[in-house]
Write an enzyme that holds these catalytic residues in place. Structure first.
Site, PDB file in Angstrom:
ATOM      1  N   HIS A 115     -10.392 -49.580  57.428  1.00 12.07           N
ATOM      2  CA  HIS A 115      -9.445 -48.931  58.341  1.00 12.07           C
ATOM      3  C   HIS A 115      -9.964 -48.874  59.776  1.00 12.07           C
ATOM      4  O   HIS A 115      -9.201 -48.589  60.693  1.00 12.07           O
ATOM      5  CB  HIS A 115      -9.059 -47.537  57.828  1.00 12.07           C
ATOM      6  CG  HIS A 115     -10.077 -46.469  58.013  1.00 12.07           C
ATOM      7  ND1 HIS A 115     -10.891 -46.012  56.993  1.00 12.07           N
ATOM      8  CD2 HIS A 115     -10.400 -45.715  59.090  1.00 12.07           C
ATOM      9  CE1 HIS A 115     -11.671 -45.045  57.429  1.00 12.07           C
ATOM     10  NE2 HIS A 115     -11.391 -44.843  58.706  1.00 12.07           N
ATOM     11  N   ASP A 160     -11.057 -49.683  50.807  1.00 15.08           N
ATOM     12  CA  ASP A 160     -11.384 -49.461  52.219  1.00 15.08           C
ATOM     13  C   ASP A 160     -12.766 -50.036  52.538  1.00 15.08           C
ATOM     14  O   ASP A 160     -13.752 -49.303  52.682  1.00 15.08           O
ATOM     15  CB  ASP A 160     -11.323 -47.957  52.517  1.00 15.08           C
ATOM     16  CG  ASP A 160     -11.312 -47.661  54.009  1.00 15.08           C
ATOM     17  OD1 ASP A 160     -11.198 -48.616  54.804  1.00 15.08           O
ATOM     18  OD2 ASP A 160     -11.399 -46.469  54.372  1.00 15.08           O
ATOM     19  N   SER A 271     -16.527 -42.790  60.093  1.00 13.86           N
ATOM     20  CA  SER A 271     -15.928 -43.837  59.268  1.00 13.86           C
ATOM     21  C   SER A 271     -16.794 -45.079  59.213  1.00 13.86           C
ATOM     22  O   SER A 271     -17.334 -45.522  60.220  1.00 13.86           O
ATOM     23  CB  SER A 271     -14.572 -44.241  59.841  1.00 13.86           C
ATOM     24  OG  SER A 271     -13.581 -43.306  59.559  1.00 13.86           O
TER      25      SER A 271
END
Length: 342
Positions: A115, A160, A271
């Site tokens: 992402h 992901d 992230s």
């Protein structure tokens, strides 16, 4: 539910030494809560969070979320990604810049969250700094990226994972090891793992709106988080925010590993960084998981990555663990191996 939108660099300007506290929510209007929470439910680690740099001192302040500063050179495999997107929506009609974390998995490749880089039509360039502890320094090695490989089944938050092929190899830095299919014992509930990065140090409650601005440090932060069983994580995610509508379960046990729920956590901007454990020098696993405040960073320690920082409700919540892409899940492991060998 889709993850919350990315934030631009420089959204917050606050010294990291200043105490952060959110507003009190003594009274909540149901409609307002529903509207805001639905728009920004999972605020854990939205990809590409901007880094608000702040004074790096004191070294061991309570940061990541309730974590501490990392001494220089402790985790040289950690990678800081600067992502430049063509948007044209900012005030100067210039490209927007976002940041994520990553991990060096071999001399040529960095592993991160899909992402962070999925919007390939807008992604102009990616710059990767490997082995840099303090962002304001010139530590480590900087590389551009010549190929971005995203898991073909990526549909946030499932699958992901992404692999970035560097423009040229990184020299003299030992990559982190990835957990193999035979190392599920590294994910035993209660085992202590470590998460690190340059993400926001501002705690955010799950399922409640907040106007507290994120604060991003210069110095890498780390926090120790316990592994949570798949069954427990799945149950908790089924119960999240029930008062605003239907269940919002995003936890997929076969693809994810859960950790946290104790007030220590990753947050926006972390992230793509690794969830990892320290291995015993002899590699037999007897001392795995002792990633406490005194164990990581020892000269003989080796590290094994078990997850990729992905998403979760709030930041540093006492009830809900964060969700990480499980690197030794067979569809994830096969993708990483294939992408890194291109």
């Amino acid at each position: 539910m889709n993850h919350a939108p990315l934030r631009k660099r420089g959204e917050s300007t606050m010294s990291e030494d200043k105490a952060i506290s959110g507003p009190l929510w003594a009274t909540l209007v149901g409609a307002l809560v529903a509207a805001i929470v639905v728009a920004a439910f999972f605020v854990f680690v939205q990809g590409g969070e901007a880094k608000q740099v702040a004074n790096e001192q004191p070294l061991y302040g309570p940061k990541i979320i309730d974590g501490k500063g990392v001494p220089n050179g402790t985790y040289p495999f950690m990678s800081f990604l600067t992502l430049t997107f063509a948007d044209g929506q900012d005030s100067n009609n210039k490209p927007e810049i976002f940041d994520c974390g990553g991990s060096l998995i071999d001399a040529d490749n960095v592993l991160t969250a899909a992402h962070c880089v999925v919007d390939e039509t807008r992604l102009l360039k990616v710059k990767v700094a490997v082995g840099r502890t303090v962002l304001s320094s010139k530590q480590g090695q900087v590389r551009s990226v010549k190929r971005v490989s995203i898991h073909p089944n990526f549909n946030f938050p499932n699958y992901d994972a992404a692999v970035l092929e560097l423009s040229r190899p990184v020299a003299g830095i030992t990559p982190i090891k990835l957990a193999s299919s035979k190392q599920n014992f590294l994910e035993k509930p209660g085992r202590k793992a470590m998460v690190a990065g340059w993400g926001s140090t501002t705690a955010r409650r799950a399922c409640l709106p907040t106007f507290a601005s994120p604060v991003f440090p210069y110095r890498m932060r780390q926090a120790q988080v316990p592994i949570v069983s798949d069954s427990r994580a799945d149950q908790l995610y089924q119960d999240i925010c029930r008062f605003i509508g239907p269940s919002y379960s995003h936890y997929i046990p076969r693809l994810m590993v859960a950790a946290g729920g104790t007030g220590k956590d990753a947050c926006q901007g972390d992230s793509g960084g690794p969830l990892f454990v320290a291995r015993a020098p002899d590699g037999n696993g007897d001392n795995d998981g002792k990633n406490g405040d005194g164990d990581n960073g020892t000269s003989g320690a080796k590290y094994t990555q078990i997850g990729i920082t992905s998403f979760g409700p709030g930041c540093g919540t006492e009830r809900y663990p964060g969700a990480y892409t499980e690197v030794n899940a067979s569809p994830i492991a096969r993708f990483i191996k294939r992408a890194a060998s291109q």
